[in-house]
Structure formats: C-alpha cells, structure tokens
Design a protein around this motif. Structure first.
Motif, mmCIF file in Angstrom:
data_model
loop_
_atom_site.group_PDB
_atom_site.id
_atom_site.type_symbol
_atom_site.label_atom_id
_atom_site.label_comp_id
_atom_site.label_asym_id
_atom_site.label_seq_id
_atom_site.Cartn_x
_atom_site.Cartn_y
_atom_site.Cartn_z
ATOM 1 N N UNK B 271 18.602 51.238 30.902
ATOM 2 C CA UNK B 271 19.020 50.317 29.845
ATOM 3 C C UNK B 271 20.366 49.676 30.134
ATOM 4 N N UNK B 272 21.273 50.473 30.647
ATOM 5 C CA UNK B 272 22.635 49.979 30.867
ATOM 6 C C UNK B 272 23.361 50.962 31.761
ATOM 7 N N UNK B 273 24.419 50.510 32.394
ATOM 8 C CA UNK B 273 25.198 51.402 33.241
ATOM 9 C C UNK B 273 26.559 50.824 33.536
ATOM 10 N N UNK B 274 27.562 51.674 33.477
ATOM 11 C CA UNK B 274 28.914 51.227 33.801
ATOM 12 C C UNK B 274 29.558 52.235 34.740
ATOM 13 N N UNK B 275 30.140 51.730 35.837
ATOM 14 C CA UNK B 275 30.944 52.579 36.722
ATOM 15 C C UNK B 275 32.364 52.530 36.169
ATOM 16 N N UNK B 276 32.669 53.494 35.316
ATOM 17 C CA UNK B 276 33.861 53.423 34.470
ATOM 18 C C UNK B 276 35.161 53.494 35.277
ATOM 19 N N UNK B 277 35.184 54.334 36.284
ATOM 20 C CA UNK B 277 36.370 54.476 37.137
ATOM 21 C C UNK B 277 35.904 54.753 38.550
ATOM 22 N N UNK B 278 36.720 54.419 39.546
ATOM 23 C CA UNK B 278 36.298 54.670 40.923
ATOM 24 C C UNK B 278 36.267 56.153 41.246
ATOM 25 N N UNK B 279 35.413 56.516 42.175
ATOM 26 C CA UNK B 279 35.284 57.902 42.631
ATOM 27 C C UNK B 279 35.715 57.968 44.096
ATOM 28 N N UNK B 280 36.463 59.018 44.424
ATOM 29 C CA UNK B 280 36.956 59.184 45.787
ATOM 30 C C UNK B 280 36.620 60.583 46.302
ATOM 31 N N UNK B 281 36.631 60.710 47.603
ATOM 32 C CA UNK B 281 36.458 62.011 48.235
ATOM 33 C C UNK B 281 37.462 63.003 47.655
ATOM 34 N N UNK B 282 37.008 64.202 47.377
ATOM 35 C CA UNK B 282 37.876 65.219 46.796
ATOM 36 C C UNK B 282 37.676 65.366 45.304
ATOM 37 N N UNK B 283 37.151 64.342 44.664
ATOM 38 C CA UNK B 283 36.839 64.457 43.232
ATOM 39 C C UNK B 283 35.702 65.458 43.046
ATOM 40 N N UNK B 284 35.789 66.246 41.978
ATOM 41 C CA UNK B 284 34.695 67.149 41.635
ATOM 42 C C UNK B 284 33.890 66.528 40.497
ATOM 43 N N UNK B 285 32.668 66.123 40.818
ATOM 44 C CA UNK B 285 31.823 65.423 39.845
ATOM 45 C C UNK B 285 31.107 66.436 38.955
ATOM 46 N N UNK B 286 31.248 66.249 37.656
ATOM 47 C CA UNK B 286 30.482 67.015 36.672
ATOM 48 C C UNK B 286 29.727 66.037 35.780
ATOM 49 N N UNK B 287 28.851 66.540 34.938
ATOM 50 C CA UNK B 287 28.026 65.626 34.144
ATOM 51 C C UNK B 287 27.701 66.203 32.782
ATOM 52 N N UNK B 288 27.550 65.313 31.809
ATOM 53 C CA UNK B 288 27.016 65.703 30.498
ATOM 54 C C UNK B 288 26.077 64.619 30.005
ATOM 55 N N UNK B 289 25.216 64.978 29.064
ATOM 56 C CA UNK B 289 24.199 64.046 28.560
ATOM 57 C C UNK B 289 24.202 64.049 27.035
ATOM 58 N N UNK B 290 23.937 62.877 26.478
ATOM 59 C CA UNK B 290 23.658 62.763 25.040
ATOM 60 C C UNK B 290 22.243 62.213 24.889
ATOM 61 N N UNK B 291 21.464 62.850 24.015
ATOM 62 C CA UNK B 291 20.118 62.337 23.744
ATOM 63 C C UNK B 291 20.236 61.176 22.777
ATOM 64 N N UNK B 292 19.788 59.985 23.207
ATOM 65 C CA UNK B 292 19.975 58.774 22.392
ATOM 66 C C UNK B 292 18.730 58.421 21.587
ATOM 67 N N UNK B 293 17.565 58.742 22.108
ATOM 68 C CA UNK B 293 16.346 58.352 21.412
ATOM 69 C C UNK B 293 15.175 59.130 21.997
ATOM 70 N N UNK B 294 14.075 59.116 21.301
ATOM 71 C CA UNK B 294 12.852 59.737 21.775
ATOM 72 C C UNK B 294 11.677 58.835 21.419
ATOM 73 N N UNK B 295 10.615 58.892 22.200
ATOM 74 C CA UNK B 295 9.440 58.069 21.913
ATOM 75 C C UNK B 295 8.218 58.722 22.519
#
Lengths: 343, 343, 343
Positions: B271-295
């Motif tokens: 639906x949409x996507x934004x690369x909010x800030x740049x990512x560099x080597x050495x960064x530790x990437x983590x993730x979270x999710x919000x459920x927006x809708x179901x069908x």
C-alpha cells in the motif's frame, strides 16, 4: 605433516610433464547466482536463459570468467602453492560454454622452465586445459609463475622458453556453436552501442566502483576452490592483510565494464594479463577499457573486439604506466582479451 | 565517457512514456538459497517445496520480496540513477508467483511529473510492471522519486499527479491460483496464531535483531542487479559510508517479522512505504508490526491481513514519529502491506 | 509480545516428550554452492557429480555437515533458545545421504533431565531425528544443553540421565547404499593416502587457516535457519561481539582437514563434541586431527576411520588440554567422528 600437500618446488617440474589436477567440480545454478551476488555482472547472455536462447545457445552459460576461475583454482595446489609471483597469461581460449550441471576438471602440461640467476627460484610455464564431463575442452590458457626452489643446490634444468603468441589472431578464436546475433535485442541487453560503434584506440571510463570486502573475496576464492593461503589467513603476511586473488579483480573489472561495454557479451580469448599491484580489502576498484582491435567472425552478426581492461584502485582512468615504464601504483590489473559483440 | 549510461534526468521524462528495462534475469534455486543466507527468512511456504504443495502451489516460490527486488533492480539505471530520494510506493500487487527457472523482465510507464519549485529537480511517478517468460505479470507497483535536472533551464512539464490509491482494497489483491490453507500445518509453519487471532490495532514486537554488514548488503543488492553507486562505492559520500539499499531493510524486517507473524505467508499488496532514515553498516535492525486491517479472500482458508511493518535501528518498538510529525531518527522503514494468512 | 516465541524453559520439558520442529527446508544446488563459498570444502565426493557416481552414488550429496546444520537449526527455537550452554553430542549417525531437492524436517525426543543444584537451570537431553520427504531418517544425534528455568520455584523433575554410548561401534555406522570405493580415483580426489596409510595415534597438522568474518558466519548460520540471537545481534553481549555458531567452526575445521585427510570422504558417525572456547570474528581458525581408531565396513573398498578433529584459533597443533585438564584457551572445538575412506 607428511600427509599434507607441501606443493611442488621449482626443481620438481620437468618440461613435458602433465599434471592432472584434483577435485573435479560440478557447477550449478548455485554458482551462477553466487557470481551475480559477488560481482555486479549484468551481461544479458549470462543473466537470462531467454536472452541466451534468442542468441542461439541452449540456455544461459556459466560466466566465462567463472569457468576460468574453476579451471584455474584446481591448478593452485600443484602449480602455485609455492609461487612467489604470477607473472603472465597467454593463449587463453574459451572453446565450449559451460552450463549448469557440467563437471569440470583440469590438467596442466609444463611447457617451459627457466631458473633465475639467483639460483633460488625459477619460472615455470604451463598450459592448462579445463574439460567437461564429455571430455570436451572448455578452455585452455598458458600461465607462467615464479616458484621457489626447496633445495638451492638442485641443478638448474635446461632453459626452455615456450614460443607463445603475443596476441591471438581472430582465426584462433572459437565462436560457440550456434551463436547468432542477427536478432540481438539491444534494449534488453541494456546498451545501444554495437560492434561498428567502437573504434580502435577508443577509451571508455566505466565510471562505477566497488569497495572490496574481505568476506566477499574469500567467498569467491573459496567457491573456485583456490587454496592459496594468502587469500584466507590474515596471519600469513607481516602486514596482517589478506592478499586478494587476482581473479577477483578480473571479475570485478569485467563486470564493471558493462557500463559502456554491455554488448561485449562473451569472452573468447585472453591475450595477456598482468596483476600490476596487489589489491586489499578496502580498495575501491574502478575500471577503464581501451579498444585494441576489431575483427569479423564467421558467425552471423557476431564481431570480435580486442580490449585492454584496466582495473585501478580509485586511480585516474586512462593512465597505465609511469615514465619509468612501470605500472602506476594505483593500477591493479592490465588485461588484454577478445570478446564477441553484435554487429 | 559517451558510451556509459548517464541515467535520465527530470527533463528526459514524458507522461505516457514507456521504458523497457534492460537485463532480463533467470532466477533459480541459487537465488532462493542466497535469499535464505542473506535474511533470516523462515516462512515455511518459501522454505519447503512440500509445504508449498500442501498449500496448493506446484513448489516453493521465490520470496515475493526477491521478485520485487529483481523487478525493481532493473528500473534503477532508467529511473533512479540520478534520483535524489525515493519518495514513495503505492498500488503494489503480486499477481503471479515466481518459481525457480522463471525469467523476469520489467518495464515502467511514466504516470506523473511535477517539477519542484526550486526548478532544479522534480518528482517522477512511474508504474513498473514485472513479467515472466510467458508474458504474465508477476508484480506491479507505483513509485515516485525525486530526480535532478541536468539542464536547469529546461522548461517545466505540465504537472500531472496520478490518482493513486492510499490503500488497496481486498478486491484488488490477487490470491495465487490454487492456494488453499484448509490443511495448513501450523506445527510445521512454526506459529500457532492464525488469522482470527490477530486484532486490528494489535502491535507485535518481533524481538530479534540483525547487525548489518557491508558484504551482505552489497551481495544482496548486486544479486538484484541494482546498480546505484551509493550502495557499493565508499568514496561517493563525504562520510565514506555506503548507503544501504532500502530493499535490504525491507527484506530484513520482513524476515525478522516471522517471530510473531510466521503465518503471514505471502505478500500480495504493497500500500505504501517510506525509507524514513538511511541505514548503514553496523546498524542493528529490529522490527515491529501493527495490524491495520483484516479481510476475507475467496480462496479456501485464506484470509488477508494489512500490516504496518516498521524497521528500526535498535529503536524502541511501537514508536514511529515525534511530536513534529516526523519519523523518529531510529526509524528506518515504515511499510504498509497486505499478506495472506490461514484462517 | 505474546505472539513471539519465548522458547522453552527447563521446567517445560518432560522425559518422553516429542517436539516436531518447524519450518521444513528444501535444500538445492544453491545450498551446495553456498557451502563451497563459505568453507574451503574440497572433498571430491561432494564437489563432483561424476566422482560421486564413480563411487556408486546417484550424484554428489549435500555435505553431511550441511545436512546436520539444517536438522540442528530447526531445533534451536524449541531446544536452545534459552540455553546457557551447549554441553555435548553423542550417538550422531548419518543414515541416508541428502541430495539437492530433498526437503528436511526434524523432531526431538526429550530423553533426559537433570536440574542443577543451584535450582536455576538444568540439563536437557534430546535425541534429534532429521528426515526427508520420503520419511527416511537422514540423520540423528543426541545433544544436551543447559537451559534456564523461568520459574525458580518450579519443582525439579525426576533426574533421568540417558545411557549414551561414548563411542559408536563400527556396527552402528550406516554406509550409504551402493557406496563402492573399489575404483576410487586418488588423483582426482587430491590425496594419495588411503585407509591403510593411517595409523591409530597418528596426528596431522592441516596447516591452512581461515580468518573468520562476521558476514560469512552470519550467512552460514542463517542458511541453516538457526535463530539464536547471539549470532546476529551485536548488541546482545556486553562486549558487543557476535558469538559464532559452533557448527560454523565444525564445518570450517572439517573443510580445512582436507589437507591431509582428503580421502576421509563421508562423515557417518559423531561420537562426541565439545565447543571448548567461543569463536569470534577475526579469529584465524586452524585444525589438526588425531587418528583414534580404524575399522572395516561391509562395503567394497570402504574403510572407516575414527578421528579427533580439533580446531584452534591460531593455537599450536596437537595441544589440547592444560595440566588442569581443561581445554587450552586457543582450542575452539574437540570433535570425535567416524568417516569413510577408500582402502
């Protein structure tokens, strides 16, 4: 320690000796994918089965340089484990494309020997032949390396220096059976420039660069089963650096040359090559090309171009040697090869 | 330098223009294996041919994001080589799964143009379509990028801003033919939670993290034949850092989301996507999710969930924007997508 | 956070419990190629389909250790996510070779439990079985790990310590169906030394070393879908270092052992194994072997050798333990295994 391979020393070679190299290798679509992950390879013939079929091949071959690396890698334990320097290449010819599923092996014949005047080392000339599971020669090349003597008192062999061609003639080049560029799709290939657009003497700066990482060159070098210690073990050299396999620089420069030579699809001849300076992790490899010659081929729509491919570590393009005739310190590679291009 | 690709500038685009992108690519089990080596990908449908067959597919497809990366990578030389910023995505739809052996190509239609008020750059909107060797569309998406002008005096084009959906409706989503989750094996899938267990508004911290390495993001980005210089050449940016391809962060975050969303098997809509800030080597990437809708979907046992996937560099979960409405500095990615889940 | 996998704690295990591990995996030629890129693997049987066929197998199998890693990786979320230490291995047997296209799954039975005297943790013994898509057992092994308790007040289970063999007897070893070393090609294999050339008590320094990189061990560990956080997230440990998966050291040492044991082709038994000290990026892994035993097998031309494979970080060969009976600080791995060799 008696059971590990000490490698051969200069006095162990005899002219005419044939060495069958160990560890045959089946190459697959896995090797193809890794080649695309390790190098910015974009030549369409090696990227798309459909594109390859439109050019008369049964499917997309394994990159010509990957075939070279596999054939070369097998020779290391027998030829260059005790090598001081890789001095040159000549008469490299690609004779049969390699496809996923093929099993490659290689053997080398000693074609020349010359002890150095210091008596501590000598130059070994070999002709290496790579073949597939059907016994077809996939490629062959000559290489000469400087190898240490183990016993300084071993007698010098009779000096034999092979008579190698400085440049392969167009007649020496093997165009893969069925290759046909009559319906070549320049849009899909990504470059509008065809054989007729390149002039002898023309130079091309390939613009792009890649900063080299330890993990990548080690993965590449292992993939070709090249066992030379200096590429993997940071404790070998006094400076604590791993020396990068010269073939890694060749593949990197060739892939970078897509930008300006995207239609120089298949490599069919290697005239000469020099690893001018060592490459280390952190170097940013760039590349430029000079068009050295052009020739027709008997295949429909297929021309040949002879190219000088130069890799530098961030060096200025089109500068090769200093006034002393030596390679400039930023030059990594000077490679002279023939490629096939649509006319 | 005339033979290298300078990329297109803002004034080179016209609304309605269709660009066929170069270098088609055959993807194989090699690309599949590399995807598993580069990302902690564990979704069973993409890991096991047997699991995929039990869900009605002929075998395990290539990861949906790998398909996206291949299609996207081809557009870079034509769309974003002179891009200043990747501004957004919309109307991304996966229409046909990609299997080992498929050959992908892509083309883009310019669907909008808007010159910036500074006169030095403008926004280009494209709809990109990826297709396979049978001419079937495998995916499509819209993207808009800010592109520099080469000639500041070039006249501004008429402003055309396409009318793009903020969110795809469930009717827009294509469920792969034959997909059936009636006999879905939750034990083998590794997660007990099914479609009915997720509530709109629910948030999930995926807990795991991966510290990013140069060699890995470069291998990934090359594998998709993305040629953007900033990802590979450490000498381009003043800070000497290589900017990590935004798609690498997408794939990393999506793979991490297995822990809590292991049954969100197939991605069918972006639906949409934004690369909010740049990512560099050495960064530790983590993730979270919000459920927006179901069908619901018409396929047996198959539900759809709309998810906001947020990647952070070690940031706190569930925090997205500051009081100023801007993304927090630790947020890397804000992605809004539809996935298919067993009911 | 309720939907993410918290892992099992000591009090969650019961003797006799069977845990079916999630995420089955189809392994392909892609995994095979990656194994050769990640490790200096040169055993001919795993490198060449032609060589494998000459030994009576249908084609080159996936490396035995790759099969082990895939089976092992699946157990991590269920067995060792809250493990404090991986204590030991026993009764490891390879029963059916794994070929490209096979889909592996694994399950574990809890065969022992012993709470520690501190009441805060305990030892869990499991027997793990990996099977293919035809339900054939490809390998099995016992492992015991120290696991934290979540609730210190949870009652201690009855202590059950399984009766595990210290060493598998030759009769316990399964020789792959059809394996025949009667026409074994020692030249292609790369080593002249056969079963009869090795003496019990003999030691071999494998000479070569590999300096370990973060990108490589993470790619390997992800490829086996091992989800243990300490391998990937540099922010987990106070020292900011990622702990390298013990299996990465096993594969590295085994590959290095080619130099001196190139004919120790197939691994068929794992008697015992200890990860003596942690391994980190930057360590240079070297290896040495001691021949512990030899045995005949019923297969034509096939002998078995029992080997102690020791990996060190640049440590002196043939030194294992100090006067205190503890492993020397440079020792990384002490592995006791059976391999098959031509007679």
């Amino acid at each position: 320690m008696a059971k590990t391979n000490p490698g051969r020393f200069f006095e162990d070679y005899r002219v005419g000796q044939v060495i069958d190299h160990a560890v045959p290798r089946t190459v697959t679509s896995g090797e193809r994918a890794l080649y695309h992950a390790l190098y910015p390879a974009r030549h369409a013939l090696y990227s798309s089965d459909e594109f390859a079929r439109a050019c008369g091949l049964p499917e997309s071959p394994i990159d010509d340089l990957a075939a070279f690396h596999v054939v070369f890698g097998k020779t290391v334990p027998d030829i260059s484990l005790n090598a001081v320097a890789n001095l040159g290449y000549a008469e490299g010819r690609w004779l049969t494309p390699v496809y996923a599923g093929d099993t490659l092996r290689s053997s080398s014949e000693v074609i020349g020997l010359k002890q150095n005047s210091n008596g501590k080392s000598g130059v070994v000339y070999v002709r290496t032949t790579g073949s597939n599971q059907r016994g077809e020669t996939v490629m062959e090349y000559c290489r000469w390396v400087m190898v240490r003597k183990n016993d300084p008192d071993a007698p010098a062999p009779e000096t034999v220096i092979p008579d190698l061609k400085k440049v392969l003639t167009p007649e020496d080049l093997a165009v893969p059976q069925g290759l046909n560029f009559d319906n070549y799709d320049f849009t899909l290939a990504g470059e509008p420039h065809r054989w007729g657009d390149y002039q002898v003497g023309e130079t091309i700066d390939h613009v792009d660069g890649v900063t080299i990482e330890e993990a990548e060159h080690m993965m590449a070098t292992r993939l070709w089963q090249n066992t030379s210690k200096v590429h993997f073990d940071a404790t070998i050299r006094p400076d604590g650096q791993r020396l990068i396999y010269g073939g890694h620089v060749i593949s990197m420069a060739r892939a970078l040359s897509f930008n300006g030579l995207g239609n120089a699809q298949m490599i069919v001849g290697l005239n000469a090559g020099a690893h001018a300076n060592p490459c280390f992790s952190g170097d940013t490899v760039k590349a430029w090309t000079e068009v050295l010659d052009k020739a027709d081929t008997p295949a429909p729509g297929v021309g040949a171009v002879r190219l000088r491919l130069v890799a530098t570590k961030g060096g200025a393009p089109f500068e090769l040697k200093g006034e002393d005739g030596k390679y400039l310190p930023n030059v990594l590679l000077d490679l002279d090869y023939w490629a096939l291009m649509p006319q």
